[in-house]
Scaffold this active site. Structure first.
Site, PDB file in Angstrom:
ATOM      1  N   CYS A  89       3.718 -41.322  31.068  1.00  0.00           N
ATOM      2  CA  CYS A  89       3.784 -39.950  30.530  1.00  0.00           C
ATOM      3  C   CYS A  89       2.883 -38.993  31.326  1.00  0.00           C
ATOM      4  O   CYS A  89       3.367 -38.180  32.117  1.00  0.00           O
ATOM      5  CB  CYS A  89       3.395 -39.915  29.054  1.00  0.00           C
ATOM      6  SG  CYS A  89       4.494 -40.880  27.985  1.00  0.00           S
ATOM      7  N   ARG A  90       1.581 -39.086  31.117  1.00  0.00           N
ATOM      8  CA  ARG A  90       0.676 -38.074  31.676  1.00  0.00           C
ATOM      9  C   ARG A  90       0.433 -38.211  33.178  1.00  0.00           C
ATOM     10  O   ARG A  90       0.569 -37.223  33.922  1.00  0.00           O
ATOM     11  CB  ARG A  90      -0.671 -38.110  30.924  1.00  0.00           C
ATOM     12  CG  ARG A  90      -0.568 -37.654  29.489  1.00  0.00           C
ATOM     13  CD  ARG A  90      -1.805 -38.038  28.702  1.00  0.00           C
ATOM     14  NE  ARG A  90      -1.896 -39.485  28.537  1.00  0.00           N
ATOM     15  CZ  ARG A  90      -2.907 -40.137  27.989  1.00  0.00           C
ATOM     16  NH1 ARG A  90      -3.953 -39.441  27.551  1.00  0.00           N
ATOM     17  NH2 ARG A  90      -2.893 -41.445  27.866  1.00  0.00           N
ATOM     18  N   SER A  91       0.036 -39.418  33.633  1.00  0.00           N
ATOM     19  CA  SER A  91      -0.342 -39.498  35.059  1.00  0.00           C
ATOM     20  C   SER A  91       0.841 -39.347  36.017  1.00  0.00           C
ATOM     21  O   SER A  91       0.672 -38.727  37.079  1.00  0.00           O
ATOM     22  CB  SER A  91      -1.171 -40.756  35.359  1.00  0.00           C
ATOM     23  OG  SER A  91      -0.454 -41.931  35.119  1.00  0.00           O
ATOM     24  N   ASN A 107       0.869 -45.030  32.359  1.00  0.00           N
ATOM     25  CA  ASN A 107       1.465 -44.542  33.623  1.00  0.00           C
ATOM     26  C   ASN A 107       2.962 -44.227  33.463  1.00  0.00           C
ATOM     27  O   ASN A 107       3.743 -44.411  34.392  1.00  0.00           O
ATOM     28  CB  ASN A 107       1.233 -45.541  34.769  1.00  0.00           C
ATOM     29  CG  ASN A 107       1.550 -44.991  36.165  1.00  0.00           C
ATOM     30  OD1 ASN A 107       1.954 -45.733  37.057  1.00  0.00           O
ATOM     31  ND2 ASN A 107       1.386 -43.702  36.367  1.00  0.00           N
ATOM     32  N   ASP A 146      -2.717 -37.793  24.499  1.00  0.00           N
ATOM     33  CA  ASP A 146      -1.644 -38.780  24.675  1.00  0.00           C
ATOM     34  C   ASP A 146      -0.407 -38.307  23.897  1.00  0.00           C
ATOM     35  O   ASP A 146      -0.450 -38.211  22.671  1.00  0.00           O
ATOM     36  CB  ASP A 146      -2.158 -40.119  24.138  1.00  0.00           C
ATOM     37  CG  ASP A 146      -1.131 -41.229  24.271  1.00  0.00           C
ATOM     38  OD1 ASP A 146       0.033 -40.939  24.598  1.00  0.00           O
ATOM     39  OD2 ASP A 146      -1.510 -42.389  24.028  1.00  0.00           O
ATOM     40  N   CYS A 154      -3.700 -42.671  33.640  1.00  0.00           N
ATOM     41  CA  CYS A 154      -3.650 -42.582  32.179  1.00  0.00           C
ATOM     42  C   CYS A 154      -3.548 -44.005  31.632  1.00  0.00           C
ATOM     43  O   CYS A 154      -3.890 -44.961  32.339  1.00  0.00           O
ATOM     44  CB  CYS A 154      -2.494 -41.687  31.721  1.00  0.00           C
ATOM     45  SG  CYS A 154      -0.851 -42.255  32.195  1.00  0.00           S
TER      46      CYS A 154
HETATM   47  P1  4NP Z   1       0.559 -42.335  29.030  1.00  0.00           P
HETATM   48  O1  4NP Z   1       1.203 -42.472  27.549  1.00  0.00           O
HETATM   49  O2  4NP Z   1      -0.750 -43.081  28.966  1.00  0.00           O
HETATM   50  O3  4NP Z   1       0.390 -40.874  29.199  1.00  0.00           O
HETATM   51  O4  4NP Z   1       1.556 -42.965  29.973  1.00  0.00           O
HETATM   52  C1  4NP Z   1       1.392 -43.687  26.902  1.00  0.00           C
HETATM   53  C2  4NP Z   1       2.456 -44.479  27.257  1.00  0.00           C
HETATM   54  C3  4NP Z   1       2.679 -45.660  26.570  1.00  0.00           C
HETATM   55  C4  4NP Z   1       1.826 -46.040  25.545  1.00  0.00           C
HETATM   56  C5  4NP Z   1       0.750 -45.237  25.202  1.00  0.00           C
HETATM   57  C6  4NP Z   1       0.534 -44.055  25.889  1.00  0.00           C
HETATM   58  N1  4NP Z   1       2.062 -47.248  24.823  1.00  0.00           N
HETATM   59  O5  4NP Z   1       1.364 -47.491  23.832  1.00  0.00           O
HETATM   60  O6  4NP Z   1       2.959 -48.017  25.214  1.00  0.00           O
END
Ligand code: 4NP
Length: 150
Positions: free
Chosen positions: A14-16, A12, A123, A9
């Site tokens: 939340c989703r992955s 790294n 997201d 993602c």
């Molecule tokens: P992820 O979510 O891609 O599912 O881990 C996010 C985590 C952090 C951010 C964006 C999306 N950020 O902007 O810091």
């Protein structure tokens, strides 16, 4: 040989990592020996544990993400992994741009959840708790779809 699967993602956190924990647990329960990892296309959260909201949502269904730490995707991943599965189309685009010749071809994880009617795992980072539950539901669905292909 054991299949190696990398979930990707943006951050790294939340989703992955959720996909890593869910797929690892479900593969174990199904008696499939796979290597599972996750990474982000961005470097912002490298070394950090997953987001508290993602951990709490996963824990509510029995998945433990506490040992996971964020890392960034590397060129080597394309040569070492059999499957590189992107959470959304932006991640897929970024992965395609960095794929070395002969490396694994990245795909969207939700290809394995054809009934979900979504291509992207949304997201959840800037939204509320409901987003994390939606993400977990999609990830569980796609994990089961992926599992039957292995
Ligand atoms: P992820 O979510 O891609 O599912 O881990 C996010 C985590 C952090 C951010 C964006 C999306 N950020 O902007 O810091």
């Amino acid at each position: 040989m054991r299949a190696k699967i990398l979930f990707v993602c943006l951050g790294n956190i939340c989703r992955s990592p959720t996909a890593e924990a869910v797929f690892r647990a479900r593969a174990l329960a199904a008696g499939k020996t796979v290597l599972v990892d996750s990474a982000g296309t961005a470097s912002w959260h490298v070394g950090q544990p997953p987001d508290d909201r993602a951990c709490a949502t996963a824990a509510s269904r029995g998945y433990d993400m506490s040992a996971l730490r964020a890392r960034q995707v590397e060129h080597e991943d394309f040569l070492l992994c059999d499957h590189i599965l992107a959470m959304d189309s932006n991640n897929l685009h970024d992965l395609q741009a960095m794929r070395p010749q002969g490396g694994a071809k990245p795909r969207l994880f939700l290809e394995f959840a054809p009934d979900a009617a979504l291509r992207d795992v949304p997201d959840p980072y800037s939204g509320g708790d409901h987003g994390f539950i939606h993400v977990l539901n999609l990830i569980e669905q796609a994990s089961d779809g992926l599992l039957v292909t292995l």
